[in-house]
Scaffold this motif. Structure first.
Motif, short mmCIF file in Angstrom:
data_model
loop_
_atom_site.label_atom_id
_atom_site.label_comp_id
_atom_site.label_asym_id
_atom_site.label_seq_id
_atom_site.Cartn_x
_atom_site.Cartn_y
_atom_site.Cartn_z
N THR A 289 -6.58 -2.57 3.65
CA THR A 289 -7.28 -3.45 4.44
C THR A 289 -7.62 -4.14 6.01
N ARG A 290 -6.44 -4.35 5.66
CA ARG A 290 -5.90 -5.57 7.09
C ARG A 290 -5.63 -4.59 8.20
N ALA A 291 -5.96 -3.26 7.85
CA ALA A 291 -5.13 -2.35 8.61
C ALA A 291 -6.02 -1.48 9.55
N HIS A 292 -7.23 -1.98 8.36
CA HIS A 292 -8.74 -0.81 8.75
C HIS A 292 -9.02 -1.25 10.23
N VAL B 210 -11.90 -4.47 9.74
CA VAL B 210 -11.39 -5.46 9.70
C VAL B 210 -11.57 -6.37 11.31
N THR B 211 -10.16 -5.33 11.75
CA THR B 211 -9.24 -5.75 13.19
C THR B 211 -10.72 -6.34 14.43
N GLN B 212 -12.04 -5.32 14.54
CA GLN B 212 -12.87 -5.76 15.27
C GLN B 212 -13.34 -7.58 14.46
N PHE B 213 -13.30 -7.80 13.03
CA PHE B 213 -13.98 -8.30 13.05
C PHE B 213 -13.27 -9.63 13.11
N LYS B 214 -12.16 -9.74 12.89
CA LYS B 214 -11.17 -10.40 13.13
C LYS B 214 -11.42 -10.77 15.30
N GLN B 215 -10.73 -9.73 15.69
CA GLN B 215 -11.68 -9.78 17.17
C GLN B 215 -12.50 -11.06 17.59
N ALA B 216 -13.89 -10.86 16.74
CA ALA B 216 -15.03 -10.84 16.87
C ALA B 216 -15.28 -12.24 17.11
N PHE C 258 -21.97 -24.13 13.87
CA PHE C 258 -23.00 -23.02 13.19
C PHE C 258 -23.23 -21.28 14.57
N ALA C 259 -23.48 -22.02 15.01
CA ALA C 259 -23.96 -21.30 16.29
C ALA C 259 -23.08 -20.70 16.98
N CYS C 260 -21.22 -20.82 16.79
CA CYS C 260 -20.26 -19.98 17.02
C CYS C 260 -20.07 -19.42 15.77
N LEU C 261 -20.57 -19.79 14.26
CA LEU C 261 -20.26 -18.78 13.15
C LEU C 261 -21.42 -17.66 13.53
N ALA C 262 -22.69 -17.90 13.66
CA ALA C 262 -23.96 -16.51 13.68
C ALA C 262 -23.57 -16.01 14.77
N LYS C 263 -22.64 -15.85 16.16
CA LYS C 263 -22.26 -14.85 16.60
C LYS C 263 -20.75 -13.84 16.38
N VAL C 264 -20.53 -14.47 15.10
CA VAL C 264 -19.00 -13.48 14.99
C VAL C 264 -19.62 -12.00 14.20
N SER C 265 -20.50 -12.11 13.23
CA SER C 265 -21.18 -10.24 12.71
C SER C 265 -22.75 -10.69 12.24
N PRO C 266 -23.38 -9.51 12.40
CA PRO C 266 -24.33 -9.85 11.59
C PRO C 266 -24.09 -9.86 10.77
N VAL C 267 -23.49 -10.07 9.24
CA VAL C 267 -23.51 -10.20 7.63
C VAL C 267 -22.41 -11.08 8.03
N PRO C 268 -23.30 -12.37 7.33
CA PRO C 268 -22.44 -13.48 7.51
C PRO C 268 -21.61 -13.84 6.94
N LEU C 269 -20.14 -12.91 7.06
CA LEU C 269 -19.41 -13.20 5.73
C LEU C 269 -18.60 -14.26 5.92
N TRP D 128 -19.74 -4.09 2.40
CA TRP D 128 -19.58 -3.28 3.45
C TRP D 128 -20.72 -3.03 3.86
N LYS D 129 -21.79 -3.99 4.02
CA LYS D 129 -22.29 -3.78 4.68
C LYS D 129 -21.27 -4.31 6.32
N ALA D 130 -20.83 -5.44 6.63
CA ALA D 130 -20.44 -5.88 7.40
C ALA D 130 -18.89 -4.93 7.59
N PHE D 131 -18.40 -4.08 6.85
CA PHE D 131 -17.30 -2.61 7.36
C PHE D 131 -18.38 -1.81 6.79
N PRO D 132 -18.52 -1.27 8.09
CA PRO D 132 -19.88 0.43 7.14
C PRO D 132 -18.67 0.99 6.32
#
Length: 863
Positions: free
Chosen positions: A534-537, A540-546, A583-594, A504-508
């Protein structure tokens, strides 16, 4: 040869030897001969490096004293041509057991004085045990010949990506432990545990120019080897590491020496001792020069996996400087005796790691007093609880203790790593991601909820120095709860949705989009298909693009890190560098490390292992090795015996399948089309046969088992049926006759297709061989990118979808949990009872049956 192939060959050979020697002894013979082959091969390689030709090799003789001395001073020993392993193989028909005896005797005589401690007596098992291989010289010769034929194919060129000798030892221990009646876990440290200890030790020593490491119960030597490999990630010169090893059992001590020598360690950096660690402390001196060779031994790192809870004799040991400060371990359990021995031999800035049974954390008496002293003097740094069943032959819980001589802090890091493992047969196994996580937590001294905690000394004192891990770290999964209101009336409890807080933090906005909130503690799903919603939200789409954006530069970075530097990069260090970038790339994906970074690391490690093998080949043999094609051998039975025969070719680095997909796609697709058509025909024939009646299957067109057509009989029958059809007309489509005619066509097509496929596959195979051998440098680079980088990238880019799947699965499970309420169940039960009561009235029976039925009907009616 991969591990599975090697294991199969060894086990087949072991079974042949069962009638000759005890199963557990077999490992000593095979390992001894492997080491002799290594020494023979090494001598030949050295001779060739000195511009000696084949004729020079064949003239190597003990009579040539000058040449003998040259070899002894250069590599530490000399082996005459007649005693070389390759000579035994080349003259297989003339081989005799006496050749082995003569060779081993000569080896003992021809060791350089400076290498006596390293090589003397190393073949004692073979020298004294050859007679066990048969009642007569002829039978001994046959047994050894079979063993030599197996060993000649075992790879020992360092390109396998694993410790071959250690793997064989581990495999045989695991297979023979029960037969030997021994707890094999007492003297073998599983590779994964060894790697974990090595990572912790190497991190502490990474900035030192020279390093001395010691294993006080060395076993096969694999623990020392793994530490050396881990240190190599940080050091440019592996010759700056010196290895000390002590082992009680002579056969195992010899294995320690063999393993260290075979891994290419400078003999001057190997110091070994065959002695009882507890009875004979290390202070070593040479009888010839006791003053100048005295060595009390203080080291940068000490590691060990001693026999668990072994009996020992503490009498008269209270003055021993190893134990004087802390106390004596009880005579029934030497665990703390080994620990204190290791601690004593540490330099002030050194580090030690020891594997012990879980009981040392809480047992009282003398052990409790020692534990108190260790804690009060701030020596105990870390406790790591390992998964159960991780050691061969014992299921008892085990731990790793990390200790230091001097520390700035007094707290103890306690890690409960008992839940992270993969099941492998009867045993559990630490995965690469488990090892990485533990090592990161330990080296960073991190507190992770339900996994690790830094416990202050005051808390340990308050618990009377009891270190039982669950007292400090609760790693148990929360018990599932059921909301009473939701169970009765339906709805999804907000409190159970709150458990998915990271999502919920990652997808407010996602929670409100999926569930209708009426202000009560319960919500209702807005969509019947939560996974799709969920997939269509948008979030969530922005998370995958990030994720895609964060990893946009990862492929170019890998090209630079792997392809451009493949011949010069340091292989042990490279995976760690790639991990840092990952790990550096993963850290850029989201403020919340899903995405769990250790899940990503496991993907990296899975892909890295074959890459490392390829890199070893390319660095050892040169870039041209990518264009080398080797014969592909398989084991087949011939005249009742298993023989090795060539079956085509295989690329040393580049797989045929990959080259075909890139350079011969048209031919490959055409071949696949034919194979698919063949599969369709096979399926159609099976379906047709299944439609036959049992009577139809008694026809000559079907075999006696009734599960396969007889092609010749079908063709003959179809020919007769077609002749009849010309006279009397066509048969019904579903008739037996029509099916036989159709099956005859399929069988004829199948026969033709099989021949064509075999011919086309053979032609494509040879064409691919030619293609590989003629690849340009640019084409090799492209293929290596497809082999190394593309699959790794594909696997990593699947991580976002996996996390969304996790969320969807949890949400659907939550909805299903409260979908049917207690009231729904109660109504269904009442309806079922009423229906059953109604049917009871239709039953008949004698007087007593009817009374029983009447009572049951009353109960069902709820009266």
């Amino acid at each position: 040869m991969n591990k599975q192939q090697l294991a199969a060959k060894i086990w087949a050979s072991a079974n042949q030897m069962r009638s000759k020697i005890e199963a557990n002894e077999y490992k000593d013979y095979i390992l001894g001969f492997i080491f002799y082959k290594y020494l023979s091969d090494r001598l030949e390689s050295f001779a060739l490096s000195q511009d000696m030709g084949k004729d020079d090799l064949q003239s190597l003789s003990e009579d040539d004293e000058e040449t003998v001395e040259f070899f002894k001073s250069s590599i530490g020993y000399f082996i005459a041509h007649e005693h070389l392993f390759s000579t035994w193989i080349d003259h297989e028909s003339d081989f005799d057991v006496s050749h082995v005896r003569d060779a081993l005797s000569a080896f003992s005589r021809l060791i350089h004085a400076n290498h006596k401690r390293l090589f003397e007596g190393i073949f004692k098992t073979l020298e004294t045990g050859l007679s066990k291989l048969g009642e007569s010289a002829a039978k001994q010769t046959k047994a050894i010949s079979d063993l030599l034929q197996l060993i000649k194919d075992i790879p020992m060129d360092g390109r396998q990506g694993y410790d071959v000798l250690g793997f064989i030892y581990e495999y045989l221990i695991s297979m023979f432990a029960a037969n030997a009646g021994k707890k094999a876990g007492e003297f073998y440290t599983p590779h994964e545990v060894s790697v974990l200890m090595s990572e912790i030790i190497a991190h502490h020593l990474k900035d030192r120019e020279t390093i001395q490491i010691y294993d006080s119960t060395s076993g096969s030597g694999s623990l020392l080897l793994n530490i050396g490999q881990a240190i190599a990630k940080h050091m440019l010169n592996k010759d700056k590491v010196k290895y000390y090893a002590q082992e009680l059992k002579e056969n195992t001590y010899n294995l320690t020496r063999m393993n260290l020598v075979m891994r290419g360690i400078n003999p001057a950096n190997i110091v070994t001792r065959n002695a009882d660690t507890l009875e004979d402390d290390w202070p070593y001196f040479d009888d010839q020069d006791p003053v100048n060779t005295y060595d009390p031994l203080y080291l940068d790192a000490v590691v060990s996996n001693p026999p668990y809870s072994q009996k020992w004799d503490p009498q008269h040991k209270d003055a021993d400087p190893r134990y004087a400060r802390f106390g004596l371990a009880p005579k029934s359990k030497a665990d703390y005796a080994f620990l204190l021995h290791d601690l004593y031999h540490l330099k002030p800035d050194g580090i030690m790691a020891i594997v012990l049974p879980h009981g040392v954390l809480f047992r009282g008496g003398e052990e409790g007093a020692i534990r108190k002293n260790l804690i009060e003097n701030n020596h105990l740094e870390t406790i790591i609880g390992l998964p159960p069943n991780i050691f061969f032959g014992t299921g008892i819980p085990t731990i790793i203790l990390v200790l230091r001589q001097k520390r700035e802090s007094s707290d103890v890091l306690i890690v409960d790593a008992s839940k992270g493992f993969a099941k492998e047969g009867k045993n559990n196994k630490l995965r690469a991601c488990d090892i990485k996580k533990i090592a990161d937590v330990v080296t960073g001294r991190l507190t992770v909820p339900r996994y690790s905690r830094r416990v202050p000394k005051t808390e340990l004192q308050a618990n009377d120095y009891n270190l039982n891990i669950p007292r400090y770290v609760d790693s148990s999964e929360p018990a599932e709860t059921w909301d009473l209101y939701a169970s009765m009336f339906g709805g999804i409890p907000q409190s159970e949705l709150d458990a998915l807080a990271d999502f919920w933090k990652a997808f407010p906005g996602l929670r409100a989009a999926l569930f209708a909130d009426d202000g009560t503690p319960y919500v209702q799903p807005k969509n019947s298909d939560l996974a799709q919603a969920t997939r269509a939200h948008a979030e969530v789409t922005q998370f995958k693009q990030a994720f895609t954006s964060a990893f946009a530069g990862f492929t170019p970075w890998l090209r630079d890190a792997l392809l451009k530097q493949m011949l010069t990069l340091q292989i042990p260090r490279q995976e760690a560098l790639i991990c840092e970038e990952l790990f550096a790339c993963l850290a850029k994906v989201s403020p919340v490390p899903l995405i769990d970074k250790y899940q990503a690391y496991q993907i990296l490690d899975d892909h890295w292992q074959p890459i490392a093998v390829d890199l070893e080949i390319l660095q050892t043999e040169g870039f041209s090795a990518a264009r080398v094609v080797d014969p592909h051998y398989v084991i087949k039975k011939k005249d009742g015996k298993e023989v090795e025969v060539q079956e085509g070719w295989r690329g040393r680095v580049l797989p045929f399948e990959l080259v075909q997909a890139v350079h011969h796609k048209k031919e490959l697709d055409a071949l696949r089309d034919k194979e698919n058509r063949l599969s369709e025909i096979t399926a159609s024939l099976e379906e047709t046969l299944e439609s036959f009646s049992e009577e139809d299957k008694t026809n000559d067109t079907v075999n006696d088992a009734g599960d396969k057509f007889v092609a010749a009989a079908v063709a003959k029958e179809a020919k007769l049926l077609l002749a009849d059809a010309k006279k009397s007309g066509d048969f019904e489509p579903e008739s037996f006759e029509a099916k036989i005619i159709q099956s005859a066509d399929w069988l004829a097509e199948e026969k033709t297709l099989k021949a064509v496929i075999k011919q086309d596959a053979a032609a494509l195979h040879l064409k691919t061989k030619t293609t590989i051998e003629g690849l340009s440098d640019a084409q090799v680079h492209e293929l290596l990118e497809r082999k190394w980088i593309a699959p790794l990238n594909d696997a990593l880019h699947g991580l976002p979808d996996q996390q969304i799947d996790v969320l969807s699965t949890k949400l659907e499970a939550l909805v299903e949990k409260y979908r049917i309420t207690y009231a729904d169940n109660a109504r269904e039960i009442q309806q079922a009872e009423a229906a059953l009561a109604g049917m009871i009235g239709e039953l008949d029976g004698n007087e007593f049956d009817l009374k029983g039925l009447a009572e049951l009907k009353t109960l069902l009616a709820g009266n």
